[in-house]
Enzyme design. Structure first.
Site, PDB file in Angstrom:
ATOM      1  N   ARG A 266      43.072  34.956  46.602  1.00  0.00           N
ATOM      2  CA  ARG A 266      41.726  34.388  46.733  1.00  0.00           C
ATOM      3  C   ARG A 266      41.076  34.995  47.970  1.00  0.00           C
ATOM      4  O   ARG A 266      41.754  35.311  48.947  1.00  0.00           O
ATOM      5  CB  ARG A 266      41.773  32.863  46.879  1.00  0.00           C
ATOM      6  CG  ARG A 266      42.064  32.101  45.601  1.00  0.00           C
ATOM      7  CD  ARG A 266      40.842  32.077  44.650  1.00  0.00           C
ATOM      8  NE  ARG A 266      41.095  31.253  43.481  1.00  0.00           N
ATOM      9  CZ  ARG A 266      41.678  31.710  42.372  1.00  0.00           C
ATOM     10  NH1 ARG A 266      42.073  32.966  42.294  1.00  0.00           N
ATOM     11  NH2 ARG A 266      41.850  30.908  41.335  1.00  0.00           N
ATOM     12  N   GLU A 295      32.163  34.856  46.186  1.00  0.00           N
ATOM     13  CA  GLU A 295      31.929  35.553  44.915  1.00  0.00           C
ATOM     14  C   GLU A 295      30.731  34.951  44.176  1.00  0.00           C
ATOM     15  O   GLU A 295      30.564  33.743  44.209  1.00  0.00           O
ATOM     16  CB  GLU A 295      33.177  35.448  44.035  1.00  0.00           C
ATOM     17  CG  GLU A 295      34.371  36.116  44.666  1.00  0.00           C
ATOM     18  CD  GLU A 295      35.656  35.934  43.864  1.00  0.00           C
ATOM     19  OE1 GLU A 295      35.584  35.390  42.751  1.00  0.00           O
ATOM     20  OE2 GLU A 295      36.721  36.321  44.348  1.00  0.00           O
ATOM     21  N   HIS A 313      36.818  40.245  40.627  1.00  0.00           N
ATOM     22  CA  HIS A 313      37.750  39.165  40.258  1.00  0.00           C
ATOM     23  C   HIS A 313      38.176  39.335  38.795  1.00  0.00           C
ATOM     24  O   HIS A 313      38.024  38.430  37.965  1.00  0.00           O
ATOM     25  CB  HIS A 313      37.114  37.787  40.476  1.00  0.00           C
ATOM     26  CG  HIS A 313      38.146  36.699  40.695  1.00  0.00           C
ATOM     27  ND1 HIS A 313      37.932  35.617  41.507  1.00  0.00           N
ATOM     28  CD2 HIS A 313      39.398  36.547  40.191  1.00  0.00           C
ATOM     29  CE1 HIS A 313      39.011  34.829  41.497  1.00  0.00           C
ATOM     30  NE2 HIS A 313      39.903  35.379  40.695  1.00  0.00           N
TER      31      HIS A 313
END
Lengths: 349, 349
Positions: A266, A295, A313
């Site tokens: 993460r 993000e 991602h």
């Protein structure tokens, strides 16, 4: 919404197939008696709709233009399960609109977007994607590492721009074979990364919440010594209060000017602001980043750097994984409503 | 000239180190008696100059502005060894200007740029880079494969362009784990590629000039059946009359619309014109290409495709490899002039 917000599984993964197959997915039930299941998903990701509505009464958040709390207050009072096909933040306030909720089914591996303490207090069970993405994420982590060291996206840009024919002087990459790779978080994903890097001649070590038995790799008790003794640090651990910004300036200085960070965990695991400075100033040598703190926002300072490889991602995303995660979601729902053990429960303590 | 023309070695490679170390590299010789060695190299690649001139009288082609045949005719009549630190074509005509030549030392693995038949006729020995690059090329081949399947350079472009924040819809990649990978040429490089792909769960098969003993992988007797029975074909064989355009339209049709080609051998292994058509028309699914038929020329039709990854013949290039190849070149020269067996001879029949 972004498909990259989806955390999906993997068709060819052997993840607990025997368990999954032992649960009948297409029971004949009276739909009027079937539990009400809330689904939150990106509008374009309808791959689970048919399977879910064949088995449950479905309440889909994206069918309403009301703000979510309003929608939930009006229609969700009898919802017993919540399938979150995205990274929607599920906090105590949102949960307060779901008084009958008993189960949250996440399609992600990480559950840092869910208030687990509140779930525990309320007695709400939570499931995640288990090991369904582990192979894909491990594959991608190795791909990012080779891409950074051997400068593959930079090479691709160089050829496409026509510069090879014009100038002909492409900067050499860095050898992977023999590199010391420290893995932060030797769970399902980290273990598969280690296994994949062994035949490259990489020397593997790790840091984890505790030293693991029967693991041949060297254990470092903290991230600072892990960084100081490796050429590469791979982040594949969960984000929580203990791991937030675990890679700070001090860790990056320990990793050093030739060191490379790969992050498939993460964004919040790294102090991103400091990482950008370290990359620009040459405190570390490079980075392969699939995740970011805000993000889909990515620090623009990274866009001009050749020693970073950036990805939206996408580490766990392959088309075949959609069927697999759908199967896992349904299996968890079926298990819960049949009083069977959950397939991929998240520990709440 | 291009550094990408350089075929260099690998420092951490264990390639015949015992053999290399058994030969004294820094003999005290009378320089006036020392053999004359011709060196052809890109102007910026002077990493071998000092070592070579400490041991031999050196004639360096780049010191003259004369055309090469003129330069050779005037100054190279007594040259006994020729170190080719590039891919300069060495044909019968060029060799005719080197009447005393006994040895050609190539810094590349492939020697398709040398007229081996003429060398045989003249009794000129040839050496190549042996296994010095195998690890780096194998690492790069795996990197290219993951990059194509998981769309890593495309992902990198997508994030850098700001499109993730704007549109958010990145196309999913393809899973590597479990893919059937057919390797064309299971030599030193091909074997290391296979070894690296095993823990990804890939199913390996191969085609080679002959079936190998004690190799666990399935053997296909021809490239057509290799392509028809695999998801990926990796090219890691030598380019010669038998392998020129071995991957033609028929082979690509057999590989099919989801099939991927990885080429770390030579551009001429593929009918490039047909490959471009097959990629544009969707006859095959994608390609990772480190080599091309007319380097540094690359077909411009490839520049707009997201399903290809392009690289400027850089698979074997890492900075650490310079020392290693220098050592190998010197060891071959020393062995030759001491009447010892060559370290990395090329078979001339």
């Amino acid at each position: 919404m972004s498909s990259s917000l989806l955390r999906i599984g993997s068709t060819s993964c052997s993840y607990k197939k025997s368990k999954l197959l032992s649960i009948p997915l297409y029971q004949t039930v009276s739909m009027s008696e079937s539990p009400l299941v809330l689904v939150h998903r990106p509008p374009n990701l309808n791959f689970m709709d048919e399977l879910l509505s064949r088995n449950y009464r479905i309440l889909n958040t994206h069918t309403s233009s009301d703000p979510l709390p309003v929608f939930l207050s009006r229609q969700a009072s009898s919802v017993r399960a919540f399938v979150n096909i995205a990274l929607l933040k599920i906090d105590a306030d949102l949960l307060s609109h779901l008084p009958s909720l008993q189960l949250i089914v996440c399609t992600s591996v990480g559950t840092n977007h869910v208030d687990l303490a509140e779930c525990k207090r309320r007695g709400i069970a939570v499931t995640n994607a288990g090991e369904a993405f582990s192979e894909d994420v491990a594959d991608f982590a190795v791909g990012l590492l080779i891409s950074v060291l051997r400068r593959i996206p930079a090479a691709d840009r160089y050829v496409r721009s026509g510069n090879w024919a014009k100038s002909g002087d492409f900067q050499l990459g860095i050898k992977l074979s023999g590199k010391r790779v420290g893995i932060l978080g030797l769970g399902s994903i980290g273990s598969l990364i280690a296994k994949r890097l062994e035949p490259f001649g990489c020397i593997i070590s790790y840091n984890s919440t505790s030293q693991k038995q029967r693991i041949p790799y060297l254990y470092y008790p903290d991230v600072l010594s892990l960084a100081a003794n490796n050429d590469v640090v791979v982040l594949s651990c969960a984000l929580n209060d203990q791991t937030h910004h675990i890679v700070n300036r001090e860790v990056m200085e320990a990793l050093g000017k030739n060191g490379v960070i790969i992050n498939v965990g993460r964004g919040g695991l790294i102090d991103e602001k400091e990482m950008v400075k370290c990359l620009v100033e040459g405190v570390i040598g490079g980075a392969g980043l699939d995740v970011f703190e805000k993000e889909p926002g990515v620090p623009e300072e990274l866009f001009g750097l050749d020693n970073v490889v950036l990805s939206p991602h996408a580490a766990m995303e392959t088309p075949g994984s959609l069927d697999n995660i759908a199967l896992l979601v349904l299996a968890n729902l079926k298990a819960f409503f049949s009083d069977q053990p959950l397939i991929s429960p998240v520990r709440l303590d």
